[in-house]
Design an enzyme around this catalytic site. Sequence first.
Site, PDB file in Angstrom:
ATOM      1  N   HIS A  50       0.859  -1.187   0.000  1.00  0.00           N
ATOM      2  CA  HIS A  50       0.000   0.000   0.000  1.00  0.00           C
ATOM      3  C   HIS A  50       0.897   1.240   0.000  1.00  0.00           C
ATOM      4  CE1 HIS A  50      -3.310  -2.670   1.879  1.00  0.00           C
ATOM      5  NE2 HIS A  50      -3.416  -2.608   0.563  1.00  0.00           N
ATOM      6  N   GLU A  58       1.379   4.037   2.813  1.00  0.00           N
ATOM      7  CA  GLU A  58       1.787   3.602   4.158  1.00  0.00           C
ATOM      8  C   GLU A  58       3.315   3.555   4.271  1.00  0.00           C
ATOM      9  OE1 GLU A  58      -0.352  -0.113   4.600  1.00  0.00           O
ATOM     10  OE2 GLU A  58      -2.277   0.885   4.340  1.00  0.00           O
ATOM     11  N   HIS A 110       2.590  -2.933   7.141  1.00  0.00           N
ATOM     12  CA  HIS A 110       1.574  -1.934   6.757  1.00  0.00           C
ATOM     13  C   HIS A 110       1.508  -0.779   7.753  1.00  0.00           C
ATOM     14  CE1 HIS A 110      -0.754  -4.259   3.648  1.00  0.00           C
ATOM     15  NE2 HIS A 110       0.043  -5.193   4.143  1.00  0.00           N
ATOM     16  N   GLU A 141       1.069  -3.980  11.566  1.00  0.00           N
ATOM     17  CA  GLU A 141       0.382  -2.693  11.366  1.00  0.00           C
ATOM     18  C   GLU A 141       0.965  -1.651  12.316  1.00  0.00           C
ATOM     19  OE1 GLU A 141      -2.043  -1.918   9.266  1.00  0.00           O
ATOM     20  OE2 GLU A 141      -2.883  -3.850   8.598  1.00  0.00           O
TER      21      GLU A 141
HETATM   22 ZN   LIG Z   1      -1.990  -1.496   4.313  1.00  0.00          ZN
END
Ligand SMILES: [Zn+2]
Length: 588
Positions: free
Chosen positions: A328, A331, A424, A493
């Site tokens: 992504h 990010e 992420h 994350e």
């Molecule tokens: Zn992500």
Amino acid sequence: MDSSENKNPNKPGLCLSFPYPQDPEDQNLLNDLGAYYDQQFPTNEIKSTAPYIPLIVHPEFIEEVELYEFIYTAKENINEECFRRENQRADQQDRLYYRIVYDCFDISPYQEVKCQSEPYYVPKNIDDTTLVFESRFESGNLRRAIQMYDYEYDLVLRTDLNTKGNMQWYYFSISNTRKGQKYIFNIINMLKPNSLYNFGMKPCVYSEKNAHIHHIGWVRNGQDICYYQNTIKKSPGACYFTLTFSLTTDHDNDTVYLAHCYPYTYTDLCKYLDTIVSNPKKNHRIRRKSLCQTISGNTCDLLTITTFNGRVENLKYRKGIVLFARVHPGEPNSSWMMKGIIDYLIGPTLQAKILRDNFIFKIIPMLNPDGVICGNNRCGSAGVDLNRCWIDPSKKLHPTIYHAKAMVKQFAEENEIVLSCDFHGHSRKKNIFMYGCVGKTRNRERIFPKLLEKISDVFSFNDCVFGLQKAKESTARIVIYKELGIINSFTMEASFCGASIGKHADFHFNQEHLQQLGHDFCEALLDFCSPDQSKVKVIMEELEMLNPYEEEIQDENADEDETKRRKRSKKPIVKKRTQIKSKKDIQP
Ligand SMILES: [Zn+2]
């Protein structure tokens, strides 16, 4: 879609191809904002079929950071204040300027453009205080800036390439500032229904003059921050959201960069890897090769880190670790964590040597170079979320995922893969945490996160979620777990904001904290796979005593629906002890 057809003829640098929109109907975005702007802009002013011309410049930043930057406490009535301001603006239409002072696609009406690198707006004289916006650099994504009052600007973000949405990441610069002047910025077309901006997060800001004079790098800055649903309709039932904040600039004629998170571009990665492979103290510990070319013709790097000397047949007895980042593009926190991991693994410490001697690390540090280059938030060049393509990736449309999956499969045939992790950034929760899978073993997939929590100041086991959510069945994590049977398949994350626990509670994360998490990750791996499994045993016992697991994970959207999850965790839990049959059972 042949990759050669899509190469941008305006290729600006050596290793950079700017993705080229196949569908120039980016105007849909501006049409969506129609109710708001239609009466202000004759349609012929917003027509554009040409993709923007990226500048060759690549902003460079010093990496100086302040370790503790407070999370912001919002004014109690900030929401009402924002709505009052919106209403006031609606009532005072004739007082609003509606003056387009930046557009990355359209030709500037203010000047005859002689050179593509000229700004859209050039101040007329020293009394002209109009800000000069720029975003035509790598990862930049400001589509348009509209001056509404002397010091207030509405900003429109570009959609992800070949999509009609996904706006959340932002990165642009302003210049022609005035010392001590407060400017208000309203980014009016964000899409997520809620944001950490309402929970104390501040934008990332970098002043060239502060860097030059005071050696201050990226900082958190901005006041009067609020994120709210505005009155612009996207489509029936869908709305846009505004991020509003004010910024008081420290210098006259400064250039100030503003971003959703500390930028980390494809060029940054290429330069970083170039430095490593040209350093004789480090380059024998790492192999860099091309995994594949992206749709736009950029190279997706694959790194192998292990101890390369010695007999080749020894390599097959080493265990495998697979790490990915930056699928992504919005990010960049994932890139900073990955940089921390790579620095650690190729570093001079004994711990790093033990890891290299015992493991083979396969690392793809940027799974979506095209998205990163053009300033996307979520998608790749083909306009899809590449972390929803892992079940059946297309060689043509999702080449990096196709080749990454093939690489992991082949690696799994040659070596036993003990852990896989995809990095992420998270926009709604604080702390750093993991998503894990859950199967019959129940506790084994929780050992690594629990070990990491013991080592890291910012990692929170309590925020971890374990499950096989339907909505995420085509992510790297679940596909690697299901198709290759790798129990320790994780998504890491990192909050865009900061921590709510430990010594960093109520402080923002910065590049250093994120890189430190990378180091901690490597140290947790050492404990996890150490022949002395005493730490693992302790963790296992703790998990069996304390882990509030259920028989089966019922809630398929556990991480989608926080309220449900919290309710569930409050239910009385029947503790169950499972018998450890042998030492083998607890070895990962
Ligand atoms: Zn992500």
